[in-house]
Structures are given as C-alpha cells and as structure tokens.
Scaffold this motif. Structure first.
Motif, PDB file in Angstrom:
ATOM      1  N   ARG A   1      63.980  56.178  23.100  1.00  0.00           N
ATOM      2  CA  ARG A   1      63.109  55.961  24.007  1.00  0.00           C
ATOM      3  C   ARG A   1      63.174  56.666  25.127  1.00  0.00           C
TER       4      ARG A   1
ATOM      5  N   PHE B   1      55.873  61.868  28.200  1.00  0.00           N
ATOM      6  CA  PHE B   1      56.415  61.997  26.999  1.00  0.00           C
ATOM      7  C   PHE B   1      55.580  62.817  26.168  1.00  0.00           C
TER       8      PHE B   1
ATOM      9  N   ASN C   1      53.698  58.625  20.502  1.00  0.00           N
ATOM     10  CA  ASN C   1      53.350  58.789  22.034  1.00  0.00           C
ATOM     11  C   ASN C   1      53.031  57.588  22.576  1.00  0.00           C
TER      12      ASN C   1
ATOM     13  N   ASP D   1      56.296  56.276  23.886  1.00  0.00           N
ATOM     14  CA  ASP D   1      57.179  56.899  24.372  1.00  0.00           C
ATOM     15  C   ASP D   1      58.757  57.026  23.401  1.00  0.00           C
TER      16      ASP D   1
END
Length: 120
Positions: free
Chosen positions: A21, A27, A72, A75
């Motif tokens: 993570r 991200f 996404n 993240d």
C-alpha cells in the motif's frame, strides 16, 4: 510511504500474494516495481507495472509464475506468486517511481520489505 505485507513461509509449489500500500494522493501517476534480495545475493528486479496497469514486465525466472497487478482505487500494488520454488526465498520490496523500468535506480520510494521463505 510504502508498506508491504503478505510474506511468510510456504512449501514449494505453493502460493503467496504480496501487497504494497502506497500512502500518496498521486498513486495512479507512479510506476511500481517489485524487487527481491536473497541471502548472500544482490538485490534483483522481479516485476514492474506501469502507472495505468496496462503494461507489465517480469524477470525471466518468474515469468508464468508471478503476476503483478494494481488497484488504483486502493492505492495498492500486488504480486501474486504461484508455483513457488525454494530459490524464490528472499526479502521482497516494492518501490515506486515515475518513468521507472527494471532498474532500482529508477525508483524513488521503497518499502521496508517482507520476508518470503519457500521450503523444499
């Protein structure tokens, strides 16, 4: 900040899924990579995925056994490892960079690593 999880001890032929993570608001702009360092060896590239998830690349020794993918919305980047071999035993690190490829020097941010041990 990158935080890996999912490592552990598994028998040869088994599977593990590593997660990483990434604490960032951007991200989706980062390329992400997985590297590993086996005992007594140099760090080596394992897999990479580009910012959109549309392109991946693997080192030859893991092709067909490992899969890198990302979410996404969460993240998070993952490394699915199947058909594990004792020689896959290593500390696995995730890394983030922009325009990154297979070179560790391309990556700006690194996690602390997670241990994967494959018993024969």
């Amino acid at each position: 900040q990158l935080v890996e999880s999912g490592g552990g001890l598994v028998q040869a032929g088994g599977s593990l899924r590593l997660s990483c993570r990434v604490s960032t608001q951007t991200f989706s702009s980062y390329d992400l990579g997985w590297f590993r360092r086996a005992p007594g060896k140099e760090r080596e590239f394992v897999a990479t995925i580009n910012w959109s998830g549309g392109s991946t690349y693997y080192t030859d020794s893991v092709k067909g056994r490992f899969t890198v993918f990302r979410d996404n919305r969460k993240d998070t980047v993952y490394l699915q490892m199947d058909s594990l071999l004792p020689e896959d035993t290593a500390i696995y690190y995730c890394a983030a960079g922009v325009g990154a490829t297979t070179r560790a020097s391309d990556y700006d941010y690194w996690g602390q690593g997670t241990q994967v041990t494959v018993s024969s």
